[in-house]
Scaffold this motif. Structure first.
Motif: not given
Length: 227
Positions: A158-187
């Protein structure tokens, strides 16, 4: 004597069936409440423009589960009191529920992609509206959806305007983030199998319930003619 023994046997079967039917109604109600209050889907109800198909479907599950519990109780009372009138009402309501379930199952499986698209579109519109207006309600809706689904943005960022809306991640986890449309499909792929399995099980139970209610009703009438 054989007639009275048959009534007793069918009555016990009907009582056991209605206990299971009541439990099945509890299961349907639980699934509806699960979808309504699960952190992964709760955010879909928070916005003013919530996806109406999903919204309506979840509340239909809640109402249907409650109705099934009432019908199961009616069947138990009819079996215990040997009331043809209550058993007839039980059969009638059971037939209605069965027809609705079949129609809803066909509709649900044939419109699965429409439901997913509707929810995905709701998310994308919420994201775009927040980008344009920065409203607090939209920010909270985004945070609920993205935290519940463990995703971030339409493309995994996301852009800087929405950084605080994403779940917090540390380290390498911050580089592997799922897009929300893909997450909706999986759920919804995972939950649809659960809902479908419960629906098929309940449909089979209802068919047996209608058969045994008619058997008991006929046996009661025959016993009264003999008396």
């Amino acid at each position: 004597m054989a007639v009275f023994g048959g009534i007793r046997c069918v009555k016990y079967i009907m009582f056991i069936f209605n206990v299971f039917f009541w439990l099945a109604g509890t299961g349907v109600l639980a699934i509806g409440l699960w979808l309504r209050f699960d952190p992964k889907t709760r955010g879909l109800f928070e916005g003013a423009e919530s996806p109406h198909i999903f919204f309506t479907g979840v509340y239909i599950l809640i109402i249907a589960g409650s109705f099934m519990m009432v019908v199961g109780f009616l069947g138990c009372c009819g079996a215990i009191q040997e009331s043809p009138c209550m058993l007839g009402l039980f059969f009638f309501f059971l037939l209605i529920i069965f027809a609705i379930e079949v129609a809803a199952g066909i509709w649900g499986f044939s419109n699965q992609s429409k439901v997913v698209d509707d929810i995905t579109q709701f998310y994308l519109e919420t994201y775009q509206n927040y980008q344009n207006t920065s409203q607090d309600t939209l920010r909270e809706t985004l945070r609920l959806i993205q935290t519940g689904l463990d995703c971030c943005g339409p493309t995994g960022s996301v852009g800087d305007f929405a950084k605080d809306t994403c779940p917090p991640r540390d380290g390498l986890d911050s580089l592997i983030t799922k897009s929300c449309p893909d997450a909706i499909d999986e759920v919804f792929d995972s939950k649809l199998h659960i809902i479908g399995g419960v629906g098929i099980t309940i449909g089979v139970i209802m068919v047996f319930g209608m058969i045994f209610s008619m058997l008991l009703c006929c046996a009661i009438r025959k016993s009264r003619e003999i008396v």
